[in-house]
Design a protein around this motif. Structure first.
Motif, PDB file in Angstrom:
ATOM      1  N   GLN A 143       0.827  -1.211   0.000  1.00  0.00           N
ATOM      2  CA  GLN A 143       0.000   0.000   0.000  1.00  0.00           C
ATOM      3  C   GLN A 143       0.862   1.262   0.000  1.00  0.00           C
ATOM      4  OE1 GLN A 143      -3.213  -0.528  -0.831  1.00  0.00           O
ATOM      5  NE2 GLN A 143      -2.261  -2.563  -0.802  1.00  0.00           N
ATOM      6  N   GLU A 144       1.972   1.234   0.733  1.00  0.00           N
ATOM      7  CA  GLU A 144       2.885   2.375   0.720  1.00  0.00           C
ATOM      8  C   GLU A 144       3.464   2.556  -0.683  1.00  0.00           C
ATOM      9  OE1 GLU A 144       7.143   3.829   2.710  1.00  0.00           O
ATOM     10  OE2 GLU A 144       6.545   1.717   2.734  1.00  0.00           O
ATOM     11  N   HIS A 145       3.867   1.455  -1.302  1.00  0.00           N
ATOM     12  CA  HIS A 145       4.441   1.482  -2.643  1.00  0.00           C
ATOM     13  C   HIS A 145       3.437   2.080  -3.641  1.00  0.00           C
ATOM     14  CE1 HIS A 145       7.962   0.013  -4.793  1.00  0.00           C
ATOM     15  NE2 HIS A 145       7.193  -0.366  -5.779  1.00  0.00           N
ATOM     16  N   ILE A 146       2.199   1.650  -3.550  1.00  0.00           N
ATOM     17  CA  ILE A 146       1.152   2.132  -4.454  1.00  0.00           C
ATOM     18  C   ILE A 146       0.862   3.606  -4.195  1.00  0.00           C
ATOM     19  CG2 ILE A 146      -1.291   1.906  -5.011  1.00  0.00           C
ATOM     20  CD1 ILE A 146      -0.960  -1.135  -4.468  1.00  0.00           C
ATOM     21  N   THR A 147       0.832   4.003  -2.928  1.00  0.00           N
ATOM     22  CA  THR A 147       0.555   5.410  -2.590  1.00  0.00           C
ATOM     23  C   THR A 147       1.613   6.332  -3.179  1.00  0.00           C
ATOM     24  OG1 THR A 147      -0.575   4.803  -0.536  1.00  0.00           O
ATOM     25  CG2 THR A 147       0.299   7.040  -0.683  1.00  0.00           C
ATOM     26  N   VAL A 148       2.879   5.935  -3.097  1.00  0.00           N
ATOM     27  CA  VAL A 148       3.947   6.737  -3.692  1.00  0.00           C
ATOM     28  C   VAL A 148       3.736   6.850  -5.203  1.00  0.00           C
ATOM     29  CG1 VAL A 148       6.410   6.829  -4.207  1.00  0.00           C
ATOM     30  CG2 VAL A 148       5.642   6.245  -1.900  1.00  0.00           C
ATOM     31  N   GLY A 149       3.406   5.753  -5.852  1.00  0.00           N
ATOM     32  CA  GLY A 149       3.192   5.783  -7.287  1.00  0.00           C
ATOM     33  C   GLY A 149       2.091   6.738  -7.694  1.00  0.00           C
ATOM     34  N   ARG A 150       1.047   6.821  -6.891  1.00  0.00           N
ATOM     35  CA  ARG A 150      -0.085   7.689  -7.218  1.00  0.00           C
ATOM     36  C   ARG A 150       0.233   9.161  -7.027  1.00  0.00           C
ATOM     37  NH1 ARG A 150      -4.771   3.705  -4.610  1.00  0.00           N
ATOM     38  NH2 ARG A 150      -4.916   2.335  -6.451  1.00  0.00           N
ATOM     39  N   GLU A 151       1.355   9.456  -6.398  1.00  0.00           N
ATOM     40  CA  GLU A 151       1.777  10.850  -6.268  1.00  0.00           C
ATOM     41  C   GLU A 151       2.357  11.379  -7.579  1.00  0.00           C
ATOM     42  OE1 GLU A 151       4.481  11.119  -3.011  1.00  0.00           O
ATOM     43  OE2 GLU A 151       3.038  10.348  -1.537  1.00  0.00           O
ATOM     44  N   TYR A 152       2.504  10.507  -8.556  1.00  0.00           N
ATOM     45  CA  TYR A 152       3.042  10.887  -9.872  1.00  0.00           C
ATOM     46  C   TYR A 152       2.041  10.466 -10.948  1.00  0.00           C
ATOM     47  CZ  TYR A 152       7.373  11.464  -7.259  1.00  0.00           C
ATOM     48  OH  TYR A 152       8.326  11.870  -6.358  1.00  0.00           O
ATOM     49  N   PRO A 153       0.896  11.151 -11.029  1.00  0.00           N
ATOM     50  CA  PRO A 153      -0.165  10.735 -11.952  1.00  0.00           C
ATOM     51  C   PRO A 153       0.221  10.836 -13.423  1.00  0.00           C
ATOM     52  CG  PRO A 153      -0.644  12.897 -11.022  1.00  0.00           C
ATOM     53  CD  PRO A 153       0.524  12.361 -10.265  1.00  0.00           C
ATOM     54  N   ASN A 154       1.277  11.590 -13.721  1.00  0.00           N
ATOM     55  CA  ASN A 154       1.711  11.705 -15.120  1.00  0.00           C
ATOM     56  C   ASN A 154       2.661  10.583 -15.523  1.00  0.00           C
ATOM     57  OD1 ASN A 154       3.693  12.713 -13.407  1.00  0.00           O
ATOM     58  ND2 ASN A 154       4.428  14.235 -14.882  1.00  0.00           N
ATOM     59  N   VAL A 155       2.879   9.621 -14.630  1.00  0.00           N
ATOM     60  CA  VAL A 155       3.677   8.432 -14.944  1.00  0.00           C
ATOM     61  C   VAL A 155       2.762   7.221 -14.809  1.00  0.00           C
ATOM     62  CG1 VAL A 155       5.708   7.064 -14.387  1.00  0.00           C
ATOM     63  CG2 VAL A 155       5.749   9.549 -14.020  1.00  0.00           C
ATOM     64  N   ASP A 156       2.513   6.541 -15.917  1.00  0.00           N
ATOM     65  CA  ASP A 156       1.546   5.443 -15.932  1.00  0.00           C
ATOM     66  C   ASP A 156       2.262   4.097 -15.891  1.00  0.00           C
ATOM     67  OD1 ASP A 156      -0.851   4.144 -16.017  1.00  0.00           O
ATOM     68  OD2 ASP A 156      -1.247   4.513 -18.139  1.00  0.00           O
ATOM     69  N   ASN A 157       1.802   3.221 -15.016  1.00  0.00           N
ATOM     70  CA  ASN A 157       2.424   1.917 -14.824  1.00  0.00           C
ATOM     71  C   ASN A 157       1.707   0.837 -15.637  1.00  0.00           C
ATOM     72  OD1 ASN A 157       3.820  -0.301 -13.840  1.00  0.00           O
ATOM     73  ND2 ASN A 157       2.666  -0.385 -11.933  1.00  0.00           N
ATOM     74  N   HIS A 158       2.484   0.035 -16.344  1.00  0.00           N
ATOM     75  CA  HIS A 158       1.970  -1.121 -17.087  1.00  0.00           C
ATOM     76  C   HIS A 158       2.802  -2.331 -16.649  1.00  0.00           C
ATOM     77  CE1 HIS A 158       0.074   1.448 -20.385  1.00  0.00           C
ATOM     78  NE2 HIS A 158       0.873   2.302 -19.756  1.00  0.00           N
ATOM     79  N   THR A 159       2.276  -3.146 -15.779  1.00  0.00           N
ATOM     80  CA  THR A 159       3.013  -4.308 -15.295  1.00  0.00           C
ATOM     81  C   THR A 159       2.395  -5.586 -15.842  1.00  0.00           C
ATOM     82  OG1 THR A 159       3.722  -3.217 -13.248  1.00  0.00           O
ATOM     83  CG2 THR A 159       3.694  -5.619 -13.246  1.00  0.00           C
ATOM     84  N   THR A 160       3.223  -6.465 -16.368  1.00  0.00           N
ATOM     85  CA  THR A 160       2.752  -7.769 -16.816  1.00  0.00           C
ATOM     86  C   THR A 160       3.427  -8.855 -15.973  1.00  0.00           C
ATOM     87  OG1 THR A 160       4.442  -7.763 -18.553  1.00  0.00           O
ATOM     88  CG2 THR A 160       2.230  -7.058 -19.171  1.00  0.00           C
ATOM     89  N   TYR A 161       2.764 -10.001 -15.884  1.00  0.00           N
ATOM     90  CA  TYR A 161       3.199 -11.095 -15.025  1.00  0.00           C
ATOM     91  C   TYR A 161       3.860 -12.182 -15.860  1.00  0.00           C
ATOM     92  CZ  TYR A 161       0.334  -8.951 -11.380  1.00  0.00           C
ATOM     93  OH  TYR A 161      -0.185  -8.097 -10.459  1.00  0.00           O
ATOM     94  N   CYS A 162       4.949 -12.748 -15.328  1.00  0.00           N
ATOM     95  CA  CYS A 162       5.768 -13.678 -16.112  1.00  0.00           C
ATOM     96  C   CYS A 162       6.072 -14.980 -15.389  1.00  0.00           C
ATOM     97  CB  CYS A 162       7.092 -13.015 -16.496  1.00  0.00           C
ATOM     98  SG  CYS A 162       6.970 -11.334 -17.099  1.00  0.00           S
ATOM     99  N   PHE A 163       5.468 -15.255 -14.255  1.00  0.00           N
ATOM    100  CA  PHE A 163       5.801 -16.432 -13.456  1.00  0.00           C
ATOM    101  C   PHE A 163       5.773 -17.698 -14.315  1.00  0.00           C
ATOM    102  CE2 PHE A 163       4.211 -13.369 -10.380  1.00  0.00           C
ATOM    103  CZ  PHE A 163       5.120 -13.492  -9.342  1.00  0.00           C
ATOM    104  N   GLY A 164       6.923 -18.329 -14.458  1.00  0.00           N
ATOM    105  CA  GLY A 164       7.015 -19.559 -15.220  1.00  0.00           C
ATOM    106  C   GLY A 164       7.050 -19.381 -16.719  1.00  0.00           C
ATOM    107  N   LEU A 165       6.731 -18.176 -17.210  1.00  0.00           N
ATOM    108  CA  LEU A 165       6.729 -17.935 -18.655  1.00  0.00           C
ATOM    109  C   LEU A 165       8.081 -17.467 -19.160  1.00  0.00           C
ATOM    110  CD1 LEU A 165       3.327 -16.033 -19.093  1.00  0.00           C
ATOM    111  CD2 LEU A 165       3.764 -18.494 -19.221  1.00  0.00           C
ATOM    112  N   ASP A 166       8.838 -16.805 -18.279  1.00  0.00           N
ATOM    113  CA  ASP A 166      10.123 -16.224 -18.671  1.00  0.00           C
ATOM    114  C   ASP A 166      11.014 -16.162 -17.437  1.00  0.00           C
ATOM    115  OD1 ASP A 166      12.054 -15.000 -20.249  1.00  0.00           O
ATOM    116  OD2 ASP A 166      10.647 -13.599 -21.176  1.00  0.00           O
ATOM    117  N   ASP A 167      12.224 -15.647 -17.592  1.00  0.00           N
ATOM    118  CA  ASP A 167      13.191 -15.665 -16.494  1.00  0.00           C
ATOM    119  C   ASP A 167      12.794 -14.748 -15.341  1.00  0.00           C
ATOM    120  OD1 ASP A 167      14.629 -17.404 -18.028  1.00  0.00           O
ATOM    121  OD2 ASP A 167      16.139 -15.952 -18.651  1.00  0.00           O
TER     122      ASP A 167
END
Length: 238
Positions: A143-167
């Motif tokens: 929650q702390e990590h997410i709160t910090v990210g939301r302080e920069y609304p002009n930076v958009d996060n796109h995270t994809t998941y790779c468990f077992g698909l890649d290194d």
């Protein structure tokens, strides 16, 4: 389960000898590459980026999204048949899947294009100690990590998941028009409790959004001339 899409990051580096080929031959190679990309982009999300001047080991990046691995495979098979790819190395390749976060209510399961002028991409792996924590404890820390990210609304996060698909476990990508805001965000994130559970978050790629033709033209600095329909481009002798 909602349909998830695969996301493929393909980084390419040209053999310097390619730039010494005749201009007409290089132009034909680029046209074949562009044609393969445009065929995929007819019904799938495909974006291109230039890394000329920002990395020494990669010069162009493609981000492709598809509903299944077969389509990703087919695209890269066709792409490999282009003249350009016969002179290119693929120093990095990341494969991930869209998935909703267990730490926030944001659901980003469908293809979503990058809209910023700049894109920052890196593979990400957490320590095993992170996964040994109780689920509620991991949620609290994030929650702390997410709160910090939301302080920069002009930076958009796109995270994809790779468990077992890649290194890596994730591919993290941020797009923005403000490079300084991204730098400040990453510096702030280093101070969060969640950051202490980071095992690896390199290499980091600074990418410049570009149309496909512009990104390809940056490889040799020559503009690609489109041939009129029905007119075959001249091939170099030899």
């Amino acid at each position: 389960m909602p349909e998830r899409h695969f996301v493929k990051y393909t980084f390419l580096k040209m053999d310097p000898a390619w730039r010494r080929l005749p201009s007409a031959e290089r132009a034909e190679h680029k046209r074949e590459f562009v044609a393969a990309c445009e065929d995929f982009a007819d019904d799938h999300l495909l974006q291109s980026f230039s890394l000329m001047g920002t990395r020494g080991d990669a010069e162009i990046m493609l981000v492709s999204e598809a509903e299944n691995l077969d389509r990703i495979h087919e695209f890269h098979v066709v792409l490999a048949q282009s003249g350009l790819m016969r002179w290119a190395d693929q120093p990095y390749s990341f494969l991930g899947m869209r998935k909703g976060s267990e730490y926030s209510d944001e659901k980003r399961l469908v293809p979503r294009p990058f809209r910023g002028k700049y894109l920052f991409v890196y593979p990400f792996v957490k320590t095993r100690a992170w996964y040994a924590l109780d689920g509620q404890e991991r949620w609290r820390i994030m929650q702390e990590h997410i709160t910090v990210g939301r302080e920069y609304p002009n930076v958009d996060n796109h995270t994809t998941y790779c468990f077992g698909l890649d290194d890596q476990e994730f591919v993290v990508a941020f797009d923005t028009d403000d490079v300084g805001a991204f730098l400040d965000l990453v510096q702030r994130l280093r101070t969060t409790e969640a950051s202490s559970f980071t095992l690896r978050d390199t290499p980091s790629f600074t990418c410049i959004a570009a149309s496909l033709e512009r990104a390809v033209n940056a490889l040799d600095g020559e503009a690609l001339v489109r041939e009129p329909a029905g007119v075959a481009a001249p091939r170099a002798a030899g």
